[in-house]
Motif scaffolding. Structure first.
Motif, PDB file in Angstrom:
ATOM      1  N   SER A   1      34.561   5.046 -84.954  1.00  0.00           N
ATOM      2  CA  SER A   1      34.708   3.607 -85.149  1.00  0.00           C
ATOM      3  C   SER A   1      35.986   3.326 -85.905  1.00  0.00           C
ATOM      4  O   SER A   1      36.417   4.115 -86.755  1.00  0.00           O
ATOM      5  N   ALA A   2      36.604   2.207 -85.580  1.00  0.00           N
ATOM      6  CA  ALA A   2      37.854   1.809 -86.218  1.00  0.00           C
ATOM      7  C   ALA A   2      37.937   0.293 -86.193  1.00  0.00           C
ATOM      8  O   ALA A   2      37.161  -0.387 -85.514  1.00  0.00           O
TER       9      ALA A   2
ATOM     10  N   ALA B   1      28.181   4.839 -92.917  1.00  0.00           N
ATOM     11  CA  ALA B   1      27.199   5.568 -93.713  1.00  0.00           C
ATOM     12  C   ALA B   1      26.316   6.412 -92.802  1.00  0.00           C
ATOM     13  O   ALA B   1      26.247   6.181 -91.582  1.00  0.00           O
ATOM     14  N   PRO B   2      25.601   7.408 -93.368  1.00  0.00           N
ATOM     15  CA  PRO B   2      24.725   8.251 -92.538  1.00  0.00           C
ATOM     16  C   PRO B   2      23.664   7.473 -91.772  1.00  0.00           C
ATOM     17  O   PRO B   2      23.207   7.934 -90.713  1.00  0.00           O
ATOM     18  N   ASP B   3      23.257   6.295 -92.272  1.00  0.00           N
ATOM     19  CA  ASP B   3      22.240   5.519 -91.560  1.00  0.00           C
ATOM     20  C   ASP B   3      22.838   4.596 -90.504  1.00  0.00           C
ATOM     21  O   ASP B   3      22.128   3.784 -89.896  1.00  0.00           O
TER      22      ASP B   3
ATOM     23  N   ALA C   1      26.343  -2.344 -81.156  1.00  0.00           N
ATOM     24  CA  ALA C   1      26.443  -2.729 -82.561  1.00  0.00           C
ATOM     25  C   ALA C   1      25.677  -4.021 -82.795  1.00  0.00           C
ATOM     26  O   ALA C   1      25.520  -4.845 -81.877  1.00  0.00           O
ATOM     27  N   VAL C   2      25.223  -4.188 -84.040  1.00  0.00           N
ATOM     28  CA  VAL C   2      24.536  -5.397 -84.480  1.00  0.00           C
ATOM     29  C   VAL C   2      25.068  -5.742 -85.864  1.00  0.00           C
ATOM     30  O   VAL C   2      25.288  -4.850 -86.696  1.00  0.00           O
TER      31      VAL C   2
ATOM     32  N   LEU D   1      25.626   0.517 -86.138  1.00  0.00           N
ATOM     33  CA  LEU D   1      26.133   1.048 -84.874  1.00  0.00           C
ATOM     34  C   LEU D   1      25.060   1.814 -84.113  1.00  0.00           C
ATOM     35  O   LEU D   1      24.148   2.398 -84.704  1.00  0.00           O
ATOM     36  N   ALA D   2      25.207   1.835 -82.794  1.00  0.00           N
ATOM     37  CA  ALA D   2      24.288   2.578 -81.938  1.00  0.00           C
ATOM     38  C   ALA D   2      24.441   4.078 -82.196  1.00  0.00           C
ATOM     39  O   ALA D   2      25.517   4.548 -82.595  1.00  0.00           O
TER      40      ALA D   2
END
Length: 677
Positions: free
Chosen positions: A430-431, A448-450, A409-410, A423-424
């Protein structure tokens, strides 16, 4: 790329004793060349960089023989030192032959050791390129246009390399001699004394603490490719800098020919840098061109064993916006004064030497954001406001050797009290959870999708510590089955990975850090999460909570815990907080920090032994000095205004509140420890 050592020289008969001694030494040098180069490489200062260390190690060994113009020693055969006659442990050279005991080898090894140690004895004012005056400076092989690096190892090799970089050369030498050469401590002290070490005994003790109990494991790591300067990989040097220098030299030569003795100062701005193209971007630097950006395939992460930022695909709604990408690269290449620049500790804000990899380009929270990855070393985030009137921002962070968790993650955007993460591609679920509420289940986090998450609350930098948000991620089953882990935002681009190491049960072997998602791990972090404020913004890669002792308190028998919280940074050094977890009114009452140490190997694989103490007030009002040590501590002694001793890993002694007490621990292996402060 193996660096081949020279062929074995022929033994010549006849001649005086000096010639014979030099010939024997040369034969020993050639026969054991890889071993000697490895020893020199380990002793040389890591500040030289891996390329110069490789060359300097070969130079130190190749210059070990005396010559008529380089050294007055030229020893005859009878004066070569002899090895004491005693049994030796069978340790192979490069895995095949036993440790050499020939006097010629012993003499050559001493010469190599002296030269390698001389690199740290240069005057402070001496130019960094040359380690010492000519009498001590070894010539190095010349390599033009290439950078040489030993083969990269794993996490354990990297951890050992970082630990060695934090100790003096004499300690590295003692560590290598004890581990690779199988010398006894007495032999190491004698050899270091001959090599000019000021305090050999101190270096040997420090090397013993660095090796710990796992001497065989340390030897295995030292014999790996990470520390083998005879088998290297090659990369080009800075091609653009070389080209510019050659152009500058050619231009200067042409100017001299044309003008003779006249020195002309050109004022038209031509200095080897091409004119800027449209938008102010240099048209000759591929690393700063949108068309040169690297992009990974969307499914590359599922077909590679290297799960880091190089496997991230380019995502976002503006990955094809050449104007946006061009502005981001322009600001990176020639940062305007109006741009806000931030860097994590140990990160350099210089332009890339090769085309970076595009990870994201899109719009988040009212800003256009571009995320780039620079060849495995840096993450760079560029952001510009979508509405006029604002200034652009450029953020740099180190990401050396990121993996499944540290490259998962960044932070893509921060606004107010919240942050969004990118996210990678290998994250399946994810939570979010509050570390101060260990019994509350994690709540799903929208993505989101991206790959951009919904806003996640940020830990408060000050004031009351009422909550500590973290994200709980689960890897795809295509990567690893049922693997969940915790990350938390500590103010850098890359969030910190949280782990937990339980206390060994029944004196068993030390346990390894594990993911902090189990009930005991969550309870541990509930008591210590607020202490993470101390390491915010320092480039932290991972933080581990190690429960190294459990103690029964006097006057009632309640149980208290001792934790070592170690924060490792991306650049290598670590910070340690030792915390005393006494019974509290709730399971989330914060622990008490009793010791704080910067730049230390404590509580890592190479600092497995620890002793700590604190003052504690019993319910009766009496004060005690409490102490606890890790599993290898066999006895603890208190001296000073209060005294006492006990066999085991914990101690409690009655003492006045402000009494001055010194704590000492004895190890099962025979060494001693002082309490960390």
């Amino acid at each position: 790329m193996p660096i081949h050592h020279p062929q074995r020289p022929r033994q010549l008969s006849g001649g005086d004793s000096a010639t014979s001694g030099v010939q024997q030494a040369e034969a020993a040098l050639v026969e054991h060349y890889p071993r000697l180069v490895r020893l020199a490489y380990l002793v040389l200062p890591p500040s030289l960089g891996r390329h110069r260390r490789v060359l300097a190690a070969h130079g130190a060994v190749q210059r070990a023989l005396p010559g008529p113009r380089t050294s007055p020693e030229r020893p005859p055969a009878p004066v070569l030192p002899r090895v004491p006659e005693q049994s030796r442990a069978a340790i192979s050279a490069e895995g095949t032959d036993r440790r050499p005991e020939a006097p010629a080898y012993v003499w050559v090894r001493l010469r190599v050791l002296r030269t390698a140690l001389a690199y740290e004895r240069r005057p402070r004012w001496w130019p960094g390129r040359f380690p010492a005056p000519a009498a001590l400076r070894p010539a190095v092989p010349v390599v033009w246009g290439l950078r040489l690096f030993p083969r990269a190892g794993g996490v354990e090799e990297l951890t050992l390399d970082r630990a060695l970089s934090q100790v003096p050369g004499a300690v590295r030498a003692a560590f290598a001699l004890r581990t690779l050469e199988s010398l006894s401590d007495a032999e190491v002290r004698a050899l270091l004394g001959q090599a000019g070490c000021a305090d050999p005994a101190l270096a040997v003790r420090a090397a013993g603490r660095l090796a710990g109990d796992d001497r065989a494991g340390a030897e295995l790591l030292l014999r790996s490719g990470e520390f083998d300067p005879c088998t290297v990989q090659t990369r080009p040097s800075d091609l653009l800098r070389r080209r510019n220098r050659l152009r500058a030299v050619a231009a200067a030569a042409a100017l001299c020919v044309a003008a003779g003795a006249l020195v002309a100062v050109a004022g038209d701005g031509s200095s080897g840098v091409a004119d800027a193209g449209p938008g102010g971007r240099s048209a000759v630097v591929p690393a700063l061109e949108p068309a040169g950006l690297l992009r990974s395939d969307a499914q590359e992460w599922a077909d590679t064993s290297r799960l880091d930022f190089t496997a991230w695909p380019a995502r976002g709604g503006r990955t094809d916006d050449r104007e946006l990408l061009g502005r981001a690269l322009d600001v990176w290449g020639r940062t305007p004064r109006t741009t806000t620049v931030s860097t994590t500790a140990g990160t350099v804000a210089v332009p890339p030497a090769q085309p970076p990899r595009l990870l994201y380009a899109g719009e988040v929270d009212g800003a256009a954001v571009v995320l780039l990855h620079d060849g495995g070393v840096r993450l760079v985030r560029y952001a510009e406001p979508l509405a006029g009137g604002g200034v652009s921002a450029l953020d740099f962070a180190r990401t050396d050797d990121a993996g499944v968790t540290t490259g998962a993650a960044v932070v893509i955007s921060r606004t107010g009290d919240g942050a969004r993460f990118l996210l990678a591609p290998w994250i399946a679920r994810s939570a979010t959870r509050d570390l101060l509420a260990p019994d509350v289940p994690a709540r799903d986090l929208d993505v989101a999708p991206d790959g951009v998450t919904a806003a996640v609350p940020r830990p408060a930098p000050g004031g009351a510590c009422d909550a500590w948000p973290a994200i709980q991620l689960s890897s795809s089953e295509r990567v690893v089955e049922k693997h969940a882990f915790l990350l938390t935002d500590l103010g850098d681009l890359a969030p910190a990975h949280l782990t937990y190491t339980p206390r060994p049960a029944g004196g068993s072997r030390a346990r390894q850090p594990r993911e902090a998602t189990s009930p005991p791990a969550l309870l541990s972090w509930a008591r210590t999460a607020c202490s993470l404020r101390a390491v915010r913004g320092s480039g932290v890669r991972a933080v581990n909570n190690w429960e190294f002792a459990r103690q029964t308190l006097p006057e009632g028998g309640a149980s208290a815990g001792w934790l070592c919280t170690r924060a490792d940074t991306w650049r290598g050094p670590g910070r340690v907080l030792v915390q005393f977890v006494q019974p509290g009114p709730s399971r989330t009452a914060p622990a008490t920090v009793v010791a704080d140490r910067d730049d230390t190997a404590l509580c890592s694989r190479f600092g497995q032994h620890i002793l700590a103490g604190t003052r504690w007030k019993a319910p009766s009002g009496r004060w005690y000095v409490l102490a606890a040590g890790s599993r290898a501590v066999s006895r603890i002694e208190a001296t000073g205004e209060a005294s006492g001793a006990v066999d085991g890993t914990t101690l409690a002694v009655r003492a006045p509140r402000d009494a001055s007490v010194e704590l000492t621990g004895r190890l099962r292996t025979g060494g001693t420890l002082t309490a960390v402060r």
